[in-house]
Design a protein around this motif. Sequence first.
Motif, mmCIF file in Angstrom:
data_model
loop_
_atom_site.group_PDB
_atom_site.id
_atom_site.type_symbol
_atom_site.label_atom_id
_atom_site.label_comp_id
_atom_site.label_asym_id
_atom_site.label_seq_id
_atom_site.Cartn_x
_atom_site.Cartn_y
_atom_site.Cartn_z
ATOM 1 N N GLU A 130 0.869 -1.156 -0.044
ATOM 2 C CA GLU A 130 0.203 0.070 0.108
ATOM 3 C C GLU A 130 0.832 1.168 0.118
ATOM 4 N N ILE A 131 1.992 1.143 0.774
ATOM 5 C CA ILE A 131 2.948 2.200 0.796
ATOM 6 C C ILE A 131 3.365 2.577 -0.619
ATOM 7 N N GLY A 132 3.791 1.387 -1.314
ATOM 8 C CA GLY A 132 4.467 1.589 -2.694
ATOM 9 C C GLY A 132 3.289 2.245 -3.638
ATOM 10 N N ARG A 133 2.107 1.866 -3.455
ATOM 11 C CA ARG A 133 0.992 2.442 -4.394
ATOM 12 C C ARG A 133 1.036 4.222 -4.031
ATOM 13 N N ILE A 134 1.384 4.595 -3.001
ATOM 14 C CA ILE A 134 0.978 5.772 -2.568
ATOM 15 C C ILE A 134 2.480 6.547 -3.324
#
Length: 298
Positions: free
Chosen positions: A142-146
């Motif tokens: 999820e952090i990567g998508r941000i």
Amino acid sequence: MFDTSPADPVSEAFEAQRDRLHAVAYRMLGSQADAEDVVQEAWLRLSRQGAATIDNLAGWLTTVVGRISLDVLRSRRAHPEAPYDDRLAELVVTADDRPAPEDDVALADSVGVALLVVLESLRPSERLAFVLHDLFAVPFDEIGRILGRSADAAKMLASRARGKVRANPEEPGRPRAAGREQREVVQAFLAAAHGGDFEGLLRVLDPEVKLTVDTSDGVVVVLGATKVAAGATARVAAGAAARGRAVLVNGLPGFVSWREDGTPLSVMAFTVVEGRIVAISTVIDPARLASTDLPDPA
């Protein structure tokens, strides 16, 4: 204030998340005012989006708050000299004249504040990865998508950030107390500044050091060793300090200076990582200094 209605299920769902979202934004930005603005913007986006289309409301809101906060951090770095509204965290200043200040109760009580100071030294992407994962357990995918990066890249950013804020292997995430080596680095900085030794300043400053100055007109940020060193020598040359002493500021090594008449001139706090100063927080706002409980001049 949030324009929400208790009878509205979407509003109720948002209110249930609001404290957590504010905590995320505050740790990302270190500013209560900015955190409030980010959470308000998240509410507006939720109102436009409609909760019915969102499978995981908590995750969606965290992502939105993370993205908005990241934009704010990047904007600050693009315009580092521009002041922003909120003041630095509450000052806890104690005399640094004990054999083992790491055991001081005041230091233990200020660790949470010290962490915010350390976070100021991180790059925006590092700060987001560390805050979301280490403090709020958001998965790396999820952090990567941000961030628009892979989960592995996000994990590497968090690891890099963790290395800057870790006190020791037993206490990950706890800022290191003011030890002898850190004090020596700070003393070398002060000596170089007073002596006008520009090269000496560059030796103890991290190339990407961040200086935050709390003035009566707001908070001003300066980035980079060259600019910070130039400003340090100019401030010392223009200052009217007659006395000063080493202190702990929010658990970090610091220095307080006074004018001849006993009026506080400045409070400085230094974040030292691997022998280099990565962040300096300075308060010169007379009103702020007058309201701070300071030790007596040495």
